[in-house]
Design an enzyme around this catalytic site. Structure first.
Site, PDB file in Angstrom:
ATOM      1  CG  ASP A  30      -6.792  -7.622   0.089  1.00  0.00           C
ATOM      2  OD1 ASP A  30      -7.377  -8.709  -0.449  1.00  0.00           O
ATOM      3  OD2 ASP A  30      -5.291  -8.297   0.577  1.00  0.00           O
ATOM      4  CG  ASN A  44      -4.451  -0.163   6.712  1.00  0.00           C
ATOM      5  OD1 ASN A  44      -3.616   0.028   7.088  1.00  0.00           O
ATOM      6  ND2 ASN A  44      -5.191  -0.941   5.798  1.00  0.00           N
ATOM      7  CD  GLU A  45      -2.647   0.410   2.992  1.00  0.00           C
ATOM      8  OE1 GLU A  45      -3.511   0.220   1.488  1.00  0.00           O
ATOM      9  OE2 GLU A  45      -1.694   0.001   2.704  1.00  0.00           O
ATOM     10  CG  ASN A  72      -0.018  -0.423   5.524  1.00  0.00           C
ATOM     11  OD1 ASN A  72       0.987  -0.750   6.031  1.00  0.00           O
ATOM     12  ND2 ASN A  72      -0.848  -0.199   5.481  1.00  0.00           N
ATOM     13  CE1 TYR A  99       2.218  -5.771   1.376  1.00  0.00           C
ATOM     14  CE2 TYR A  99       1.291  -3.385   1.689  1.00  0.00           C
ATOM     15  CZ  TYR A  99       1.748  -5.378   2.131  1.00  0.00           C
ATOM     16  OH  TYR A  99       0.567  -5.956   2.817  1.00  0.00           O
ATOM     17  CD1 TRP A 142      -0.548  -8.144   4.396  1.00  0.00           C
ATOM     18  CD2 TRP A 142      -1.413  -7.167   5.730  1.00  0.00           C
ATOM     19  NE1 TRP A 142      -1.933  -8.500   4.424  1.00  0.00           N
ATOM     20  CE2 TRP A 142      -1.966  -7.976   4.932  1.00  0.00           C
ATOM     21  CE3 TRP A 142      -0.817  -6.799   7.251  1.00  0.00           C
ATOM     22  CZ2 TRP A 142      -2.899  -7.285   5.870  1.00  0.00           C
ATOM     23  CZ3 TRP A 142      -2.548  -6.852   7.831  1.00  0.00           C
ATOM     24  CH2 TRP A 142      -3.678  -7.019   7.331  1.00  0.00           C
ATOM     25  CE  LYS A 178       1.304  -9.455  -0.573  1.00  0.00           C
ATOM     26  NZ  LYS A 178      -0.355  -9.121  -1.077  1.00  0.00           N
TER      27      LYS A 178
END
Ligand code: GCB
Length: 635
Positions: free
Chosen positions: A194, A436-437, A504, A506, A587, A607
């Protein structure tokens, strides 16, 4: 018919020549980037930043057409800088390109020196020529690579440096895209991450000289302390036939401490004791000047200067300890991103970012989702900002072509070697982040973290992949923590290999939209659950909400500054009630450019608590209030 024959001849030639060229290009070695180019009394460096010649090569005819002997139709481009927004109508172009510059190499460098060419970052793949001769190649952006070019330099004349760079998104690349995955048609360019796939020479290109007969090749400093006495341990690797050297440590008052280096083979180790040590910390980022020399003290053969801070970092039980004292990370995930510059080094922006981090009272950031320019780490050392240093391994999956998965693993290992080689002497770096993720195929149904949605084989491959990366980086550097960042809804047990849990989340944005009460309950509940399962401290490395700067509404209306502020406030309040939460990183620091996608209005991720040009949104004022003025709890 004739035309067809011509085409197939060109193709055949193309294949033959490519094979021949392939044999001539050596891979860059991570060892050659251990020491940043330095100007001192012995070593020299020349920064080749400026306006270069440039040409797009969408048909990939440059190698056959021997563009390394001169670009046929060059236009101007700035290096460093992404090509995407410098050129007209090429924002989305990710194919083959050619960069060229010419330079004299100073005659004073000629005798007794080895000459290197170092490229700070070429996103994503690069091949390099000097004076038309192949020098080497490198895969992977955001990390430097270097080649020795001594025998190819023309003295007393201009040297042509040519670099082919391309950034094709492919599933066997890291990062790349997901072959036929759900995202395949949902964004453009089709990156599996992203942030915009900015491309090109993003950092400085250097020529530098080091002594040929004998030189320092690598320095690894590690530090500890006991009571008031610090210890700086140096491991030095050299090339050539010299048996002695020394390391001198000087404090800010000019007090000097010294140890001799006695080489066994090409390696020597020494300890320097530092009485009345000033430890390095965010409150007091005290740096010692370290000089390593080879040969006699009066006429050293080689010399290298760097700065270090004496500090330790560890996890004990639920706690994160810096110098044996509990510390909580207050900070951000960031990007290297600025209009027109793209991902190119923008030093005024970098300095501004440190000012703003201090202004809101942050003490840390993560180099999401790739290593940053070397100058960022030097600044963090000076300003006492802690860094989670991440390789560019974003968007990993474990369910597609096994050949692609294997290739990704090789690349991640290479990035870790390059990262540790480059950044290991920075006191600011406290943690390595290997991904990451990384995500299971069936991500999404599991919001409360209960059900594990990865298939058995996928689970096995993922755990092996991630576990091996953590083990590799800990072997490269046992003095820092190692982690990867867990995705929301991902399997909790994958995280078990990490020294500290980084996640992370959300709730209230991608789930439970507009429903703060449920979002808060889920977030708090999941923190407890993860802690009960994994028994390690947790750092929330991402949480936040998009806010269009200037959009004001009630607090329960998405995309308003009020909604973003309320959500950040609520997450920080919840974390304050959980002593095992050792960090909250918002973030993101600033709005940044992404691929085009339905969820990305204006092709931006909004963000940021600052806009892309670094103006504060309401959330930034909230952070300043909490972190600087009220010092509410730890946050
Ligand atoms: C994430 C990713 C980050 C994205 C962010 C978002 O989890 O790590 O790269 O930008 O979410 O805003 O969706």
């Amino acid at each position: 018919m004739r035309k067809m024959l011509f085409v197939s001849l060109v193709c055949a030639l193309n294949i033959i020549t490519n094979v021949a060229y392939a044999a001539d290009f050596t891979d860059a070695s991570p060892m050659d980037i251990a020491l940043y180019p330095q100007q001192n009394a012995i070593r020299n460096r020349l920064d080749l930043s400026g306006i270069w010649s440039f040409q797009l090569d969408p048909k990939e005819e440059g190698e056959v057409g021997e563009w390394f002997n001169g670009l046929p139709q060059p236009q101007s481009i700035a290096v460093p800088g992404s090509w995407n927004d410098q050129l007209d109508q090429q924002h989305n172009y990710l194919g083959c390109t050619w960069y060229e510059t010419e330079t004299f190499v100073p005659t004073a460098w000629r005798d007794g020196n080895e000459i290197f060419l170092r490229i700070g970052s070429a996103v994503y793949f690069a091949k390099v020529w000097i004076n038309g001769q192949p020098v080497g190649k490198h895969e992977g952006g955001h990390l430097p690579f270097a080649f020795t070019i001594t025998d190819k330099v023309k003295w007393g004349a201009k040297n042509r440096i040519t670099i082919m760079v391309e950034n094709k998104l492919r599933p066997d690349r890291v990062p790349g895209n997901v072959a036929g995955g759900a995202l395949a048609s949902q964004n453009y360019p089709n990156a599996n991450y992203d942030f915009f796939p900015y491309s090109g020479l993003h950092r400085a290109v250097w020529l530098y000289s080091v002594p040929k007969a004998a030189r320092i090749n690598d320095i690894t400093l590690t530090t500890t302390f006991s009571g008031t006495v610090g210890k700086i341990h140096a491991k030095v690797q050299k090339v050539g036939n010299v048996s002695a050297g020394r390391i001198v440590v000087a404090d800010r008052d000019g007090r000097k401490m010294e140890a001799q280096l006695r080489f066994k083979g090409q390696e020597a180790e020494a300890d320097v004791q530092v009485p009345d040590v000033n430890l390095w910390s965010p409150e007091s980022p005290y740096l010692y000047n370290v000089t390593v020399e080879l040969g006699g003290a009066n006429r050293p053969i080689d010399s290298y200067q760097l700065q270090t801070g004496v500090r330790t970092i560890e996890v004990q039980g639920d706690d994160l300890l810096l110098n044996g004292k509990s510390i909580t990370l207050r900070g951000f995930g960031k990007h290297e991103d600025f209009p027109i510059f793209g991902r190119g080094v923008a030093q005024p922006v970098m300095i501004r970012d440190f000012e703003l981090m201090k202004w809101v009272g942050a003490n840390s950031f993560r180099t999401s989702h790739y290593p940053y320019d070397e100058s960022v780490y030097e600044e963090a050392d000076k300003q006492g900002i802690l860094i989670i240093d991440e390789i560019p391994s974003v968007g990993l999956v474990f369910y597609d072509d096994p050949k692609d998965i294997d290739r990704r693993k090789v690349l991640c290992s290479q990035y870790l070697q390059e990262l540790v080689s480059r950044d290991k002497n920075h006191p600011s770096v406290i943690m390595w982040c290997v991904a990451n993720e990384p995500s299971p195929k069936n991500l999404g149904s599991n919001v409360m973290g209960g059900k594990n949605d990865a298939a058995e084989e996928e689970n096995r491959i993922a755990k092996k992949f991630l576990g091996e990366l953590i083990a590799e980086v800990k072997q490269l550097d046992p003095t820092r923590l190692a982690t990867f960042v867990g995705v929301m809804g991902g399997p909790a047990d994958w995280l078990d290999v990490c020294d500290i849990i980084t996640i992370n989340r959300y709730y209230g944005w991608y789930t439970n939209i507009g429903n703060f009460a449920t979002a808060e309950r889920y977030f708090g509940g999941e923190l407890d659950k993860l802690h009960n399962e994994l028994h390690k401290p947790i750092v929330v490395t991402e949480f936040g909400a998009d806010a269009i700067a200037g959009q004001h509404a009630n607090e329960d209306e998405m995309f308003s500054e009020e909604y973003q502020q309320k959500m950040i406030n609520a997450y920080l309040d919840i974390a304050n009630t959980k002593p095992f939460v050792k960090g909250m990183m918002i973030w993101a620091f600033a709005d940044f450019r992404t691929s085009q996608a339905l969820m990305r209005v204006r092709s931006m991720n909004l963000k940021g608590v600052f806009t892309q040009d670094r103006r504060p949104k309401m959330a930034a004022w909230l952070l300043r209030k909490r972190w600087v003025e009220e010092k509410k709890g730890v946050y």
